[in-house]
Design a protein around this motif. Structure first.
Motif, PDB file in Angstrom:
ATOM      1  N   THR A 139       0.762  -1.165  -0.018  1.00 31.18           N
ATOM      2  CA  THR A 139       0.118  -0.135  -0.018  1.00 31.18           C
ATOM      3  C   THR A 139       0.788   1.337  -0.216  1.00 31.18           C
ATOM      4  N   ALA A 140       1.798   1.188   0.851  1.00 29.57           N
ATOM      5  CA  ALA A 140       2.738   2.276   0.834  1.00 29.57           C
ATOM      6  C   ALA A 140       3.913   2.690  -0.324  1.00 29.57           C
ATOM      7  N   GLU A 141       4.139   1.379  -0.824  1.00 27.60           N
ATOM      8  CA  GLU A 141       5.340   1.600  -1.842  1.00 27.60           C
ATOM      9  C   GLU A 141       4.841   1.061  -3.237  1.00 27.60           C
ATOM     10  N   GLY A 142       3.777   0.313  -3.329  1.00 29.78           N
ATOM     11  CA  GLY A 142       3.438  -0.174  -4.691  1.00 29.78           C
ATOM     12  C   GLY A 142       3.959  -1.662  -4.698  1.00 29.78           C
ATOM     13  N   TYR A 143       3.246  -2.697  -5.493  1.00 27.13           N
ATOM     14  CA  TYR A 143       3.552  -4.058  -5.873  1.00 27.13           C
ATOM     15  C   TYR A 143       4.948  -3.957  -6.573  1.00 27.13           C
ATOM     16  N   GLN A 144       5.346  -2.988  -7.548  1.00 32.83           N
ATOM     17  CA  GLN A 144       6.245  -3.292  -8.411  1.00 32.83           C
ATOM     18  C   GLN A 144       7.699  -2.769  -7.753  1.00 32.83           C
ATOM     19  N   GLN A 145       7.432  -1.922  -6.532  1.00 36.67           N
ATOM     20  CA  GLN A 145       8.608  -1.469  -5.863  1.00 36.67           C
ATOM     21  C   GLN A 145       9.126  -2.059  -4.715  1.00 36.67           C
ATOM     22  N   THR A 146       8.394  -3.289  -4.395  1.00 35.70           N
ATOM     23  CA  THR A 146       8.512  -3.939  -3.307  1.00 35.70           C
ATOM     24  C   THR A 146       9.072  -5.544  -3.648  1.00 35.70           C
ATOM     25  N   GLY A 147      10.031  -5.817  -2.862  1.00 34.28           N
ATOM     26  CA  GLY A 147      10.752  -7.391  -3.337  1.00 34.28           C
ATOM     27  C   GLY A 147      10.227  -8.152  -2.270  1.00 34.28           C
ATOM     28  N   ILE A 148      10.495  -9.441  -2.674  1.00 31.45           N
ATOM     29  CA  ILE A 148      10.194 -10.573  -1.533  1.00 31.45           C
ATOM     30  C   ILE A 148      11.143 -10.325  -0.124  1.00 31.45           C
ATOM     31  N   GLU A 149      12.462 -10.162  -0.529  1.00 31.09           N
ATOM     32  CA  GLU A 149      13.185  -9.790   0.767  1.00 31.09           C
ATOM     33  C   GLU A 149      12.647  -8.763   1.631  1.00 31.09           C
ATOM     34  N   THR A 150      12.310  -7.713   1.161  1.00 36.42           N
ATOM     35  CA  THR A 150      11.840  -6.711   1.970  1.00 36.42           C
ATOM     36  C   THR A 150      10.571  -7.079   2.773  1.00 36.42           C
ATOM     37  N   VAL A 151       9.848  -7.771   2.289  1.00 36.29           N
ATOM     38  CA  VAL A 151       8.599  -8.308   2.855  1.00 36.29           C
ATOM     39  C   VAL A 151       8.971  -9.329   3.970  1.00 36.29           C
ATOM     40  N   ALA A 152       9.706 -10.231   3.552  1.00 37.01           N
ATOM     41  CA  ALA A 152      10.335 -11.215   4.476  1.00 37.01           C
ATOM     42  C   ALA A 152      10.814 -10.748   5.905  1.00 37.01           C
ATOM     43  N   ARG A 153      11.855  -9.807   5.375  1.00 35.96           N
ATOM     44  CA  ARG A 153      12.623  -9.156   6.549  1.00 35.96           C
ATOM     45  C   ARG A 153      11.681  -8.424   7.403  1.00 35.96           C
ATOM     46  N   ALA A 154      10.578  -7.546   6.968  1.00 33.52           N
ATOM     47  CA  ALA A 154       9.988  -6.705   7.758  1.00 33.52           C
ATOM     48  C   ALA A 154       8.769  -7.732   8.379  1.00 33.52           C
ATOM     49  N   ALA A 155       8.520  -8.821   7.904  1.00 32.59           N
ATOM     50  CA  ALA A 155       7.704  -9.578   8.736  1.00 32.59           C
ATOM     51  C   ALA A 155       8.330 -10.691   9.512  1.00 32.59           C
ATOM     52  N   ARG A 156       9.810 -10.576   9.648  1.00 32.57           N
ATOM     53  CA  ARG A 156      10.661 -11.408  10.603  1.00 32.57           C
ATOM     54  C   ARG A 156      10.457 -12.677  10.280  1.00 32.57           C
ATOM     55  N   ALA A 190      10.893 -19.486   4.698  1.00 32.71           N
ATOM     56  CA  ALA A 190       9.536 -19.438   5.030  1.00 32.71           C
ATOM     57  C   ALA A 190       8.450 -18.935   4.195  1.00 32.71           C
ATOM     58  N   PHE A 191       8.879 -17.917   3.507  1.00 33.61           N
ATOM     59  CA  PHE A 191       8.019 -17.143   2.551  1.00 33.61           C
ATOM     60  C   PHE A 191       7.718 -18.238   1.490  1.00 33.61           C
ATOM     61  N   TYR A 192       8.518 -18.926   0.887  1.00 31.38           N
ATOM     62  CA  TYR A 192       8.438 -19.875  -0.117  1.00 31.38           C
ATOM     63  C   TYR A 192       7.687 -21.082   0.191  1.00 31.38           C
ATOM     64  N   HIS A 193       7.415 -21.211   1.551  1.00 24.35           N
ATOM     65  CA  HIS A 193       6.923 -22.482   2.090  1.00 24.35           C
ATOM     66  C   HIS A 193       5.321 -22.169   1.798  1.00 24.35           C
ATOM     67  N   HIS A 194       4.883 -20.704   2.118  1.00 22.28           N
ATOM     68  CA  HIS A 194       3.608 -20.131   1.896  1.00 22.28           C
ATOM     69  C   HIS A 194       3.107 -19.801   0.468  1.00 22.28           C
ATOM     70  N   PHE A 195       4.133 -19.220  -0.322  1.00 17.64           N
ATOM     71  CA  PHE A 195       3.828 -18.554  -1.572  1.00 17.64           C
ATOM     72  C   PHE A 195       4.908 -18.882  -2.450  1.00 17.64           C
ATOM     73  N   ASP A 196       4.390 -19.231  -3.907  1.00 14.12           N
ATOM     74  CA  ASP A 196       5.325 -19.525  -4.810  1.00 14.12           C
ATOM     75  C   ASP A 196       6.215 -18.281  -5.222  1.00 14.12           C
ATOM     76  N   ASP A 197       5.553 -17.248  -5.206  1.00 21.39           N
ATOM     77  CA  ASP A 197       6.306 -15.849  -5.551  1.00 21.39           C
ATOM     78  C   ASP A 197       5.468 -14.725  -5.190  1.00 21.39           C
ATOM     79  N   LYS A 198       6.178 -13.734  -5.447  1.00 20.73           N
ATOM     80  CA  LYS A 198       5.402 -12.466  -5.077  1.00 20.73           C
ATOM     81  C   LYS A 198       4.100 -12.221  -5.549  1.00 20.73           C
ATOM     82  N   GLN A 199       3.712 -12.497  -6.904  1.00 21.79           N
ATOM     83  CA  GLN A 199       2.537 -12.534  -7.307  1.00 21.79           C
ATOM     84  C   GLN A 199       1.491 -13.375  -6.454  1.00 21.79           C
TER      85      GLN A 199
END
Length: 201
Positions: A28-45, A50-59
């Motif tokens: 919401t703050a940065e937009g989909y295209q501007q956000t990477g998987i690493e950013t989300v995973a790090r922020a979610a700690r 663990a990310f790829y256990h739940h989701f195949d990719d960012k899409q």
């Protein structure tokens, strides 16, 4: 009774919830295209594994988030509509509740503005018609079948009315007097719906 979840299952659920909540905030703050998987995973700690256990990719993460947002939208609309005594009142209040949902920052940016480009128009249509648009379609179909809503194609009418509501929400974002514009938008919604009622009310 629902089966009791193991600690591993509870942890997995908590991890998925954290990823979705974090993605909602960052997308919401940065937009989909501007956000990477690493950013989300790090922020979610959580780890990338663990990310790829739940989701195949960012899409896939984005699609799950859009589904959650549409489920929440449908729940809010249904909660408002069920308080009304008749189907016309349910349709009117439901349409106004949808406008309120569309003005929420996450819904507006992720569902209205970005989802079609990320997921494709057809997939977005499938999701929306399972949740909020499905409520609108069923309400208009119900009125048409009772002979109270004068329209040949209730599906098309529902899609066009819903699109009008989404468009109005984008203008609300850009105005200095959103309260005034919201009142004007709801008045237009009522007039559009009223034009289809057989007795003109």
């Amino acid at each position: 009774m629902e089966p009791i979840k193991s600690r591993r299952e509870e942890y997995a659920d908590a991890t998925r919830t954290a990823l979705l909540a974090t993605a909602r905030e960052i997308f919401t703050a940065e937009g989909y295209q501007q956000t990477g998987i690493e950013t989300v995973a790090r922020a979610a700690r959580v780890t990338r594994g663990a990310f790829y256990h739940h989701f195949d990719d960012k899409q896939a993460l984005f699609e799950a988030l859009v589904i959650d947002l549409q489920k929440e939208a449908a729940s809010k609309i249904a909660a408002q509509a069920k308080l009304q005594p008749d189907l016309r009142a349910k349709l009117s209040i439901g349409a106004k509740a949808f406008l309120e949902v569309c003005t929420e920052p996450s819904y507006r940016r992720l569902v209205i503005q970005e989802a079609a480009a990320v997921l494709g128009v057809e997939r977005c249509r499938q999701i929306s018609e399972t949740y909020p648009y499905g409520l609108l379609i069923e309400a208009i179909k119900g009125l048409q079948q009772r002979g109270e809503f004068d329209v040949e194609n209730p599906y098309l009418a529902s899609r066009m009315i819903g699109a009008m509501i989404c468009e109005a929400s984008l203008h609300l974002e850009q105005t200095a007097d959103s309260a005034l514009l919201a009142r004007q938008a709801t008045a237009i919604i009522d007039r559009v719906l009223g034009a289809f009622y057989r007795d003109g009310s």
